[in-house]
Design a protein around this motif. Structure first.
Motif, PDB file in Angstrom:
ATOM      1  N   VAL A 362       0.874  -1.161   0.000  1.00 30.16           N
ATOM      2  CA  VAL A 362       0.000   0.000   0.000  1.00 30.16           C
ATOM      3  C   VAL A 362       0.914   1.215   0.000  1.00 30.16           C
ATOM      4  CG1 VAL A 362      -1.824   1.238   1.194  1.00 30.16           C
ATOM      5  CG2 VAL A 362      -1.781  -1.261   1.251  1.00 30.16           C
ATOM      6  N   ASN A 363       1.077   1.814  -1.178  1.00 28.64           N
ATOM      7  CA  ASN A 363       2.070   2.864  -1.329  1.00 28.64           C
ATOM      8  C   ASN A 363       1.662   4.155  -0.642  1.00 28.64           C
ATOM      9  OD1 ASN A 363       3.150   5.132  -3.792  1.00 28.64           O
ATOM     10  ND2 ASN A 363       4.530   4.046  -2.423  1.00 28.64           N
ATOM     11  N   LYS A 364       0.397   4.521  -0.739  1.00 30.84           N
ATOM     12  CA  LYS A 364      -0.031   5.759  -0.094  1.00 30.84           C
ATOM     13  C   LYS A 364      -1.557   5.806   0.021  1.00 30.84           C
ATOM     14  CE  LYS A 364       1.978   8.128  -3.239  1.00 30.84           C
ATOM     15  NZ  LYS A 364       2.574   9.242  -4.014  1.00 30.84           N
ATOM     16  N   PHE A 365      -1.987   6.564   1.009  1.00 30.68           N
ATOM     17  CA  PHE A 365      -3.406   6.891   1.160  1.00 30.68           C
ATOM     18  C   PHE A 365      -3.585   8.335   0.711  1.00 30.68           C
ATOM     19  CE2 PHE A 365      -2.828   3.820   4.782  1.00 30.68           C
ATOM     20  CZ  PHE A 365      -3.494   2.768   4.179  1.00 30.68           C
ATOM     21  N   GLU A 366      -4.568   8.547  -0.117  1.00 34.42           N
ATOM     22  CA  GLU A 366      -4.855   9.899  -0.604  1.00 34.42           C
ATOM     23  C   GLU A 366      -6.289  10.244  -0.237  1.00 34.42           C
ATOM     24  OE1 GLU A 366      -4.057   9.822  -4.762  1.00 34.42           O
ATOM     25  OE2 GLU A 366      -1.876   9.759  -4.507  1.00 34.42           O
ATOM     26  N   GLY A 367      -6.454  10.704   1.014  1.00 35.68           N
ATOM     27  CA  GLY A 367      -7.807  11.003   1.486  1.00 35.68           C
ATOM     28  C   GLY A 367      -8.620   9.739   1.615  1.00 35.68           C
ATOM     29  N   ASP A 368      -9.641   9.596   0.746  1.00 33.15           N
ATOM     30  CA  ASP A 368     -10.486   8.402   0.787  1.00 33.15           C
ATOM     31  C   ASP A 368     -10.086   7.397  -0.285  1.00 33.15           C
ATOM     32  OD1 ASP A 368     -11.191   9.901  -1.362  1.00 33.15           O
ATOM     33  OD2 ASP A 368     -13.353   9.884  -0.982  1.00 33.15           O
ATOM     34  N   ALA A 369      -8.875   7.533  -0.828  1.00 32.17           N
ATOM     35  CA  ALA A 369      -8.387   6.628  -1.864  1.00 32.17           C
ATOM     36  C   ALA A 369      -7.071   6.006  -1.409  1.00 32.17           C
ATOM     37  CB  ALA A 369      -8.189   7.376  -3.180  1.00 32.17           C
ATOM     38  N   ALA A 370      -6.710   4.915  -2.085  1.00 33.64           N
ATOM     39  CA  ALA A 370      -5.453   4.233  -1.766  1.00 33.64           C
ATOM     40  C   ALA A 370      -4.826   3.721  -3.047  1.00 33.64           C
ATOM     41  CB  ALA A 370      -5.703   3.077  -0.802  1.00 33.64           C
ATOM     42  N   LEU A 371      -3.493   3.846  -3.120  1.00 29.64           N
ATOM     43  CA  LEU A 371      -2.732   3.327  -4.253  1.00 29.64           C
ATOM     44  C   LEU A 371      -1.921   2.140  -3.772  1.00 29.64           C
ATOM     45  CD1 LEU A 371      -1.548   3.397  -7.126  1.00 29.64           C
ATOM     46  CD2 LEU A 371       0.141   5.057  -6.283  1.00 29.64           C
ATOM     47  N   CYS A 372      -2.120   0.994  -4.414  1.00 29.95           N
ATOM     48  CA  CYS A 372      -1.407  -0.237  -4.046  1.00 29.95           C
ATOM     49  C   CYS A 372      -0.551  -0.682  -5.230  1.00 29.95           C
ATOM     50  CB  CYS A 372      -2.398  -1.343  -3.666  1.00 29.95           C
ATOM     51  SG  CYS A 372      -3.609  -0.815  -2.435  1.00 29.95           S
ATOM     52  N   ILE A 373       0.642  -1.149  -4.929  1.00 30.23           N
ATOM     53  CA  ILE A 373       1.595  -1.540  -5.964  1.00 30.23           C
ATOM     54  C   ILE A 373       1.971  -2.996  -5.780  1.00 30.23           C
ATOM     55  CG2 ILE A 373       3.848  -1.074  -6.991  1.00 30.23           C
ATOM     56  CD1 ILE A 373       1.825   1.175  -7.333  1.00 30.23           C
ATOM     57  N   PHE A 374       1.974  -3.725  -6.881  1.00 30.55           N
ATOM     58  CA  PHE A 374       2.407  -5.119  -6.879  1.00 30.55           C
ATOM     59  C   PHE A 374       3.614  -5.237  -7.814  1.00 30.55           C
ATOM     60  CE2 PHE A 374      -1.942  -5.012  -5.599  1.00 30.55           C
ATOM     61  CZ  PHE A 374      -2.076  -6.028  -4.662  1.00 30.55           C
ATOM     62  N   GLY A 375       4.768  -5.609  -7.251  1.00 28.46           N
ATOM     63  CA  GLY A 375       5.991  -5.726  -8.054  1.00 28.46           C
ATOM     64  C   GLY A 375       7.076  -4.764  -7.654  1.00 28.46           C
ATOM     65  N   ALA A 376       6.848  -3.899  -6.683  1.00 27.49           N
ATOM     66  CA  ALA A 376       7.853  -2.965  -6.186  1.00 27.49           C
ATOM     67  C   ALA A 376       7.486  -2.598  -4.744  1.00 27.49           C
ATOM     68  CB  ALA A 376       7.926  -1.712  -7.055  1.00 27.49           C
ATOM     69  N   PRO A 377       8.480  -2.428  -3.864  1.00 29.83           N
ATOM     70  CA  PRO A 377       9.913  -2.591  -4.100  1.00 29.83           C
ATOM     71  C   PRO A 377      10.357  -4.039  -4.178  1.00 29.83           C
ATOM     72  CG  PRO A 377       9.550  -2.090  -1.804  1.00 29.83           C
ATOM     73  CD  PRO A 377       8.211  -2.007  -2.471  1.00 29.83           C
ATOM     74  N   ILE A 378       9.491  -4.982  -3.763  1.00 27.40           N
ATOM     75  CA  ILE A 378       9.829  -6.399  -3.853  1.00 27.40           C
ATOM     76  C   ILE A 378       9.337  -6.926  -5.195  1.00 27.40           C
ATOM     77  CG2 ILE A 378       9.588  -8.652  -2.791  1.00 27.40           C
ATOM     78  CD1 ILE A 378      11.061  -6.570  -1.095  1.00 27.40           C
ATOM     79  N   ALA A 379      10.263  -7.409  -6.008  1.00 25.18           N
ATOM     80  CA  ALA A 379       9.902  -7.909  -7.330  1.00 25.18           C
ATOM     81  C   ALA A 379       9.123  -9.216  -7.202  1.00 25.18           C
ATOM     82  CB  ALA A 379      11.157  -8.128  -8.169  1.00 25.18           C
ATOM     83  N   LEU A 380       8.107  -9.383  -8.068  1.00 25.60           N
ATOM     84  CA  LEU A 380       7.313 -10.603  -8.110  1.00 25.60           C
ATOM     85  C   LEU A 380       7.394 -11.185  -9.513  1.00 25.60           C
ATOM     86  CD1 LEU A 380       4.094  -9.336  -6.250  1.00 25.60           C
ATOM     87  CD2 LEU A 380       5.955 -10.676  -5.283  1.00 25.60           C
ATOM     88  N   SER A 381       7.514 -12.501  -9.592  1.00 26.77           N
ATOM     89  CA  SER A 381       7.562 -13.131 -10.921  1.00 26.77           C
ATOM     90  C   SER A 381       6.249 -12.921 -11.670  1.00 26.77           C
ATOM     91  CB  SER A 381       7.855 -14.630 -10.774  1.00 26.77           C
ATOM     92  OG  SER A 381       6.872 -15.248  -9.953  1.00 26.77           O
TER      93      SER A 381
END
Length: 511
Positions: A362-381
């Protein structure tokens, strides 16, 4: 038993004097016994007691002076202990010098005694016999002084933890080092007894019988003193080393509440202090990582703690998942702020759990929204499949809760993943078209029955068993783009039963 005697000597007002006098009288006793066994007293004649009487005057005076100084030392060095308070820094440093100070004074008292004995025996003893006697007194004095050092050094050991608290645990005195202890122990157990034995064997006046029995006596004294002194030295080194090994084993297994008692003013004490500092630093690092991880994610916190404060990053192909609450403005006006925040926190808890369980960030919360990242900083196949699973889990949990409505967008592409900011303030983030595309899809997803839209790139990169849950929704021209985007949404449970064979997204596009 020994520990109780040591505590008694520390508490009693005349305990230090008793300890010092016992050490010196033991040396004097060894000398007199040796002179008797070697036949020296017999060579003084039948009135040897009369001739020895003047020699006994100085030891008596020296003993009285030594007792008086030792009682004075008790107040000078241990006054703070009698008052049941913590020592000042000056008192703590002074206490560390006590063993060498008393040892030096014992030698100073012995030297005049040797000179006086030489002067008194000079008229009644052959020159070569006098040399043997003087050598015995000298070696006896050295033995007594060395024994005094070892005993007093052991005596002050219970006070070392309090001293270390004042001095920081890393302060030692040269006279208390392991090297000095080993050398003094060697003097007590080997060097001095052997020199005394050589002196007896080299005595040209004593008959062989006297030399033999004196040699046996000195061997017994050397072995006895050696056994006691060596055992004490071995215990003084082995016991803290065993404690340190256990402490390090506990630290290695994750127990960071370890604290080793500091019981020595030598290098061992500094090592004990270092182990305590290690455990303390690891506890602080663990606390920082947990607190930091709650704000930026455990992976980012670990990366920051391991990599320092450099502005670093790289290009990664990731899957971005964006979650946004539908109608949040209206909700914030209808509900009290605390109620709205409580609902929002429950939603974000679901987002965090679903994301982290699928190895995302969960990279950041922006008020009532959230940005989630899959593949960084830990790489996934494969970062697309867990992102799609997380999206479905979030949507299902929100629908089951019935408190809020959300839109979820997923996109995949090449982004910059790393730190941005300044040397004094960094933030891990991802920048790229995939993030923007996921945000645009989220807006469109709010009007989709299943509340999820994923780009074609995400579906193409997902595993076959996950693609079976998705179908092509429509092509949408997203804001800011010139070409329409093929958008996919997941199948409703009834659709999944009716269309079980839709595994290949490319074949679905063809349909």
């Amino acid at each position: 038993m020994i520990s109780r005697l040591i505590l008694w000597a520390l508490r009693a007002g005349w305990g230090l004097a008793a300890v010092v006098m016992a050490a010196n009288l033991s040396g004097l006793g060894v000398i007199l016994t040796e002179l008797w066994l070697a036949g020296f007293l017999g060579r003084l004649g039948s009135d040897w007691l009369v001739q020895m009487a003047p020699v006994a005057v100085y030891p008596t005076i020296g003993a009285l002076v030594g007792i008086a100084l030792a009682i004075r030392d008790r107040t000078h060095y241990f006054g703070w202990l009698d008052k049941r308070r913590t020592p000042t820094e000056a008192e703590a440093r002074r206490l560390l010098t006590l063993p060498i100070a008393i040892t030096a004074r014992a030698l100073a008292i012995w030297i005049p005694g040797v000179i006086i004995a030489a002067a008194l025996f000079a008229h009644a003893t052959p020159q070569r016999d006098l040399a043997v006697v003087l050598a015995m007194f000298v070696f006896g004095g050295l033995e007594s002084a060395a024994l005094t050092y070892l005993i007093v050094d052991r005596l002050i050991r219970p006070t070392i933890p309090m001293v270390s608290e004042v001095l920081g645990g890393g302060t030692t005195h040269w006279s208390s080092t392991v090297l000095v202890r080993v050398l003094v122990t060697f003097a007590v157990t080997g060097a001095v007894p052997l020199f005394m034995l050589i002196t007896v064997l080299a005595d040209p006046v004593s008959d062989p019988h006297n030399r033999i029995r004196t040699g046996i006596y000195l061997a017994i004294v050397g072995l006895s003193a050696g056994a006691v002194a060596t055992a004490a030295l071995a215990r003084a080194v082995a016991t803290p080393m065993h404690t340190l090994r256990e402490a390090l084993d506990r630290i290695a297994h994750g127990d960071l509440e370890v604290r080793v008692p500091i019981g020595s003013a030598s290098e061992l004490g500094r090592l004990e202090h270092s182990v305590n500092e290690l455990a303390s630093n690891l506890r602080e690092r663990d606390r920082i990582q947990k607190v930091f991880g709650r704000h930026v994610g455990a992976e980012v916190a670990e990366r920051a703690l391991a990599g320092g404060a450099d502005l670093t990053g790289d290009m990664r192909v990731v899957t971005a998942l964006f979650v946004d609450v539908t109608g949040s403005v209206a909700l914030s006006t209808e509900l009290a702020p605390n109620d709205f925040v409580a609902k929002l926190n429950r939603l974000l808890s679901t987002v965090v759990a679903a994301t982290e369980d699928n190895h995302g960030l969960v990279n950041k919360f922006e008020g009532d929204a959230a940005l989630c990242i899959f593949g960084a900083p830990i790489a996934l196949s494969d970062n697309a499949t867990p992102a799609l699973r997380a999206a479905r889990r979030i949507r299902d949990a929100v629908a089951a809760g019935g408190e809020l409505d959300v839109g979820i967008g997923l996109a995949r592409g090449l982004v910059f993943a790393g730190d941005i900011g300044a040397d004094t303030r960094l933030e891990f983030t991802v920048i790229g078209d995939a993030v923007n595309e996921a945000a645009r899809l989220t807006t469109e997803a709010k009007a989709v029955p299943r509340r999820i839209l994923a780009s074609q790139a995400v579906i193409d990169a997902a595993a076959a068993d996950e693609r079976a849950h998705w179908r092509l929704h429509e092509s949408i021209l997203l804001r800011g783009r010139k070409q329409p985007t093929d958008c996919w949404t997941d199948l409703a449970p009834t659709d999944a039963v009716r269309e079980p064979t839709r595994l290949d997204p490319k074949s679905q596009v063809a349909q």
